[in-house]
Design an enzyme around this catalytic site. Sequence first.
Site, PDB file in Angstrom:
ATOM      1  N   ARG A  32       0.855  -1.185   0.000  1.00  0.00           N
ATOM      2  CA  ARG A  32       0.000   0.000   0.000  1.00  0.00           C
ATOM      3  C   ARG A  32       0.887   1.229   0.000  1.00  0.00           C
ATOM      4  NH1 ARG A  32       1.898   1.720   3.897  1.00  0.00           N
ATOM      5  NH2 ARG A  32       0.830   3.677   3.568  1.00  0.00           N
ATOM      6  N   GLY A  33       0.254   2.418  -0.153  1.00  0.00           N
ATOM      7  CA  GLY A  33       1.015   3.653  -0.296  1.00  0.00           C
ATOM      8  C   GLY A  33       1.125   3.944  -1.790  1.00  0.00           C
ATOM      9  N   ALA A  34       0.851   5.195  -2.157  1.00  0.00           N
ATOM     10  CA  ALA A  34       0.704   5.524  -3.580  1.00  0.00           C
ATOM     11  C   ALA A  34       1.921   5.133  -4.437  1.00  0.00           C
ATOM     12  CB  ALA A  34       0.365   7.005  -3.723  1.00  0.00           C
ATOM     13  N   ARG A  75      -7.165  -0.447  -6.876  1.00  0.00           N
ATOM     14  CA  ARG A  75      -7.408   0.677  -5.961  1.00  0.00           C
ATOM     15  C   ARG A  75      -7.579   1.938  -6.808  1.00  0.00           C
ATOM     16  NH1 ARG A  75      -4.298   1.260  -0.460  1.00  0.00           N
ATOM     17  NH2 ARG A  75      -6.327   2.099   0.148  1.00  0.00           N
ATOM     18  N   GLN A 182      -2.133   2.495   9.934  1.00  0.00           N
ATOM     19  CA  GLN A 182      -0.831   2.602   9.257  1.00  0.00           C
ATOM     20  C   GLN A 182       0.172   3.409  10.077  1.00  0.00           C
ATOM     21  OE1 GLN A 182      -3.810   3.083   7.816  1.00  0.00           O
ATOM     22  NE2 GLN A 182      -3.810   2.615   5.643  1.00  0.00           N
ATOM     23  N   ASP A 223      -2.096  10.870  -2.291  1.00  0.00           N
ATOM     24  CA  ASP A 223      -2.434   9.813  -3.250  1.00  0.00           C
ATOM     25  C   ASP A 223      -2.749  10.394  -4.616  1.00  0.00           C
ATOM     26  OD1 ASP A 223      -2.952   8.555  -0.489  1.00  0.00           O
ATOM     27  OD2 ASP A 223      -2.794   6.895  -1.908  1.00  0.00           O
ATOM     28  N   ASN A 233      -5.640  12.335   0.246  1.00  0.00           N
ATOM     29  CA  ASN A 233      -4.713  11.546   1.074  1.00  0.00           C
ATOM     30  C   ASN A 233      -5.553  10.779   2.099  1.00  0.00           C
ATOM     31  OD1 ASN A 233      -1.956  10.814   1.742  1.00  0.00           O
ATOM     32  ND2 ASN A 233      -2.261  11.916   3.649  1.00  0.00           N
ATOM     33  N   LYS A 234      -4.878   9.963   2.875  1.00  0.00           N
ATOM     34  CA  LYS A 234      -5.558   9.108   3.864  1.00  0.00           C
ATOM     35  C   LYS A 234      -6.615   9.895   4.626  1.00  0.00           C
ATOM     36  CE  LYS A 234      -5.289   5.665   4.324  1.00  0.00           C
ATOM     37  NZ  LYS A 234      -6.285   4.819   3.615  1.00  0.00           N
TER      38      LYS A 234
HETATM   39  O1  MRU Z   1      -4.620   3.278   2.093  1.00  0.00           O
HETATM   40  P1  MRU Z   1      -3.139   3.496   2.041  1.00  0.00           P
HETATM   41  O2  MRU Z   1      -2.431   3.011   3.238  1.00  0.00           O
HETATM   42  O3  MRU Z   1      -2.540   2.999   0.751  1.00  0.00           O
HETATM   43  O4  MRU Z   1      -3.004   5.073   2.026  1.00  0.00           O
HETATM   44  C1  MRU Z   1      -1.723   5.630   1.935  1.00  0.00           C
HETATM   45  C2  MRU Z   1      -1.709   7.095   2.089  1.00  0.00           C
HETATM   46  O5  MRU Z   1      -2.730   7.743   2.176  1.00  0.00           O
HETATM   47  C3  MRU Z   1      -0.377   7.749   2.043  1.00  0.00           C
HETATM   48  O6  MRU Z   1      -0.367   8.883   2.837  1.00  0.00           O
HETATM   49  C4  MRU Z   1      -0.082   8.153   0.594  1.00  0.00           C
HETATM   50  O7  MRU Z   1      -0.180   7.041  -0.253  1.00  0.00           O
HETATM   51  C5  MRU Z   1       1.258   8.746   0.438  1.00  0.00           C
HETATM   52  S1  MRU Z   1       2.496   7.539   0.755  1.00  0.00           S
HETATM   53  C6  MRU Z   1       3.942   7.996   0.187  1.00  0.00           C
END
Ligand code: MRU
Length: 334
Positions: A32-34, A75, A182, A223, A233-234
């Site tokens: 996970r993470g963009a 996603r 996270q 994201d 973002n999250k």
């Molecule tokens: O749902 P996730 O854990 O994939 O969400 C991740 C985030 O929102 C991060 O803040 C975002 O991807 C930036 S990570 C470098």
Amino acid sequence: MIDQRQLPWTLTHIEYDDYRDVAQAIHDMVVRGAPAIGAAGAFGMALAAYQSPSMDMGGLIEFLEVAGLILNKSRPTAVNLAWGINRMMKVARDDVYSSVKEIRDALLAEAQRIADEDVALNQRMGKHGAALINDGFCVLHHCNTGALATVDYGTALGVIRAAHEAKKSVRCLLTETRPRMQGARLTAWELDQLHIPFEIIPDSAAGYYMRKGEVDIVLVGADRVALNGDTANKVGTYMLAVLAKENRVPFYVVAPSSTIDLETATGEQIPIEERSPDEVRKPYGSALIPDHFPVRNPSFDITPQKYIAGIITEFGVIAPPFKENLPQILKRKK
Ligand code: MRU
């Protein structure tokens, strides 16, 4: 892949030999993470190229188009996934190849290039962002934006890491980031290994600490950043941004140019992923809420650009007005 669902308790790796399982792993948040899912999607495409039974180049391209659709659906919010897949398709469609093998090799090399570039970009963002961190700063950080969320080093966490490597004393307040935790599980796990001091706080305690004057800067990842600077973002990021403005704490987004989507005019057009209510009802398998209680679970929110002091990219810190500055700086630098 590191199975991020098992951290911080166990560090386990999973190997995939089918791109459809890679898509499922992205959906299930094994990875996970963009930026990390951008790279995982690219390697998924390379895997698909080797899986394709096609002996001719046209057939391989058709197979890859289907693989791209399946991976892209895993996603919806992080634009890096589509960005990685499109970059792979561009390489696949080049007219320089004379065999299926050449296309496969080129795709594997491109996926590796995407991964390697990501690490270098993060280090550059880290250096630009570290200039904003003074010795003794307390940084409030949301979700996980570190090595786990990228290929290595991290975006917002990369800035914290670069400041620490520059021998600045920096400490962090980490929001736990419900419902997937996270911040509490992954960011804390990374900072623990980097020996950067941190404390985990409930998401709902962020305003309390900002009002007490304990927070010097808020750093988050992204994201997807729209043309006007609105940032997905999250979920919970928007609340932090509003609280930061109210308490005069600077709020920065840290994101590579692959997260900036100039084709999307404003945050209104960014698709927001809704995840299973069971993530809220039974976090990590332990039932908190009966199944018949209705639950909503948006995974991201949009922070309007007016709350953002700057966007830290590999090209430097981009200041408002973003609608003018983002396209100008991105096009010039590229
Ligand atoms: O749902 P996730 O854990 O994939 O969400 C991740 C985030 O929102 C991060 O803040 C975002 O991807 C930036 S990570 C470098």
